[in-house]
Scaffold this motif. Sequence first.
Motif, PDB file in Angstrom:
ATOM      1  N   HIS A   1       0.825  -1.303  -0.082  1.00  0.00           N
ATOM      2  CA  HIS A   1      -0.085   0.197  -0.002  1.00  0.00           C
ATOM      3  C   HIS A   1       0.927   1.296   0.136  1.00  0.00           C
ATOM      4  O   HIS A   1       1.586   1.432   0.952  1.00  0.00           O
ATOM      5  CB  HIS A   1      -0.914   0.101   1.230  1.00  0.00           C
ATOM      6  CG  HIS A   1      -1.794   1.120   1.248  1.00  0.00           C
ATOM      7  ND1 HIS A   1      -2.432   1.392   2.361  1.00  0.00           N
ATOM      8  CD2 HIS A   1      -2.168   2.155   0.426  1.00  0.00           C
ATOM      9  CE1 HIS A   1      -3.487   2.389   1.906  1.00  0.00           C
ATOM     10  NE2 HIS A   1      -3.262   2.803   0.822  1.00  0.00           N
TER      11      HIS A   1
ATOM     12  N   LYS B   1       0.546   1.988  -9.881  1.00  0.00           N
ATOM     13  CA  LYS B   1      -0.330   0.934 -10.177  1.00  0.00           C
ATOM     14  C   LYS B   1       0.223   0.124 -11.391  1.00  0.00           C
ATOM     15  O   LYS B   1      -0.243  -1.244 -11.571  1.00  0.00           O
ATOM     16  CB  LYS B   1      -1.600   1.682 -10.953  1.00  0.00           C
ATOM     17  CG  LYS B   1      -2.164   2.458 -10.087  1.00  0.00           C
ATOM     18  CD  LYS B   1      -2.880   1.743  -8.758  1.00  0.00           C
ATOM     19  CE  LYS B   1      -3.817   0.421  -9.259  1.00  0.00           C
ATOM     20  NZ  LYS B   1      -4.324  -0.213  -8.367  1.00  0.00           N
TER      21      LYS B   1
ATOM     22  N   LYS C   1      -1.332  -1.208  -3.918  1.00  0.00           N
ATOM     23  CA  LYS C   1      -2.627  -0.257  -3.916  1.00  0.00           C
ATOM     24  C   LYS C   1      -2.185   1.126  -3.653  1.00  0.00           C
ATOM     25  O   LYS C   1      -1.072   1.325  -3.150  1.00  0.00           O
ATOM     26  CB  LYS C   1      -3.233  -0.759  -2.618  1.00  0.00           C
ATOM     27  CG  LYS C   1      -3.839  -2.232  -2.688  1.00  0.00           C
ATOM     28  CD  LYS C   1      -4.694  -2.679  -1.563  1.00  0.00           C
ATOM     29  CE  LYS C   1      -3.923  -2.522  -0.368  1.00  0.00           C
ATOM     30  NZ  LYS C   1      -4.503  -2.959   0.881  1.00  0.00           N
TER      31      LYS C   1
ATOM     32  N   THR D   1      -3.277   5.142  -2.573  1.00  0.00           N
ATOM     33  CA  THR D   1      -3.738   5.994  -2.056  1.00  0.00           C
ATOM     34  C   THR D   1      -3.357   7.566  -2.405  1.00  0.00           C
ATOM     35  O   THR D   1      -2.284   7.805  -2.108  1.00  0.00           O
ATOM     36  CB  THR D   1      -4.248   6.033  -0.499  1.00  0.00           C
ATOM     37  OG1 THR D   1      -4.773   4.720  -0.055  1.00  0.00           O
ATOM     38  CG2 THR D   1      -4.837   7.088   0.085  1.00  0.00           C
TER      39      THR D   1
ATOM     40  N   ASP E   1      -6.535   3.759  -5.957  1.00  0.00           N
ATOM     41  CA  ASP E   1      -7.671   2.733  -5.267  1.00  0.00           C
ATOM     42  C   ASP E   1      -8.410   3.619  -4.247  1.00  0.00           C
ATOM     43  O   ASP E   1      -9.822   3.299  -4.094  1.00  0.00           O
ATOM     44  CB  ASP E   1      -6.787   1.570  -4.616  1.00  0.00           C
ATOM     45  CG  ASP E   1      -6.271   0.715  -5.676  1.00  0.00           C
ATOM     46  OD1 ASP E   1      -6.805  -0.044  -6.220  1.00  0.00           O
ATOM     47  OD2 ASP E   1      -4.862   0.878  -5.849  1.00  0.00           O
TER      48      ASP E   1
END
Length: 305
Positions: free
Chosen positions: A131, A149, A154, A156, A175
């Motif tokens: 993440h 990506k 993931k 943010t 995401d």
Amino acid sequence: MKLTFNIHENRFGECRHEIVGIVTEVGSKVEKLKVGDRVGVGCMVGACHSCDSCDNDLENYCPKMILTYGAPYYDGTTTYGGYSDVMVAEERYVVRIPDNLPLDAGAPLLCAGITVYSPLQHFGLTKPGMHVGVVGLGGLGHVAVKFAKGFGVKVTVISTSPSKKKEAIEHLGADYFLVSRDPDQMQAAMGTMDGIIDTVSAVHPLVPLIGLLKSQGKLVMVGAPNRPLELPVFPLIMGRKVVAGSCIGGMKETQEMIDFAGKHNITADVEVIPVDYVNTAMERLEKADVRYRFVIDIGNTLKSA
């Protein structure tokens, strides 16, 4: 080992770099490129080639690195970047552009792309399932989302502007979207990120971002605020967290980046402009009125201007 190429597009901004075109002539010692190749030059055109950084393909950290613009070249002349229709460069500092990558939308990757690609790679933020946060959704941030990506992590987007949520998720493929001024959203995301790429060049608080990191997480600064940022130590100690910086990448990594972009169809979002639009573009830049890079069409507009 020098070659000459006609400049087709040049990413417009304060730096006069991110230059792409077609090779028109090569020196007798050029080995990897030929006439007709699609090529580009990024932020640097020289280095000492004898220091530890150069020996490890990190010419970008060489103490004698020569910038593409406004720097003394080996022969004492000044480098002027891409505001011309022809450029001569040393082969080592020229990258081959994949055939499927548009020259206009690929040009900004030679600075913005490698600026975010390199820290993702170096700090181990490329494993699928990780993440990663991206602070700021501008010229650097939108490319950071695309590369992250591309690695399968993931993503943010962390922004002060709620209005950018649709752009981040629906257009760029992030995401999640986090409004950094919303304390409830920030609290809910505490300790969830393996790393954060901070692209913001304005002064902003770091402690809330550090709080978003998991233990042993990394906050990597690639923006350059014009005033020092406050960095308390205690939040770092409690979690063995790291705040680091990163500046573009060496030439080997830059070629790897552009090849990765070609494989995953990663481009910058650009607005192509003629040379005579430069003054207007400067005014729009002051208002942040561009999504996300201006690119000058040198090949078709320089002579007519």
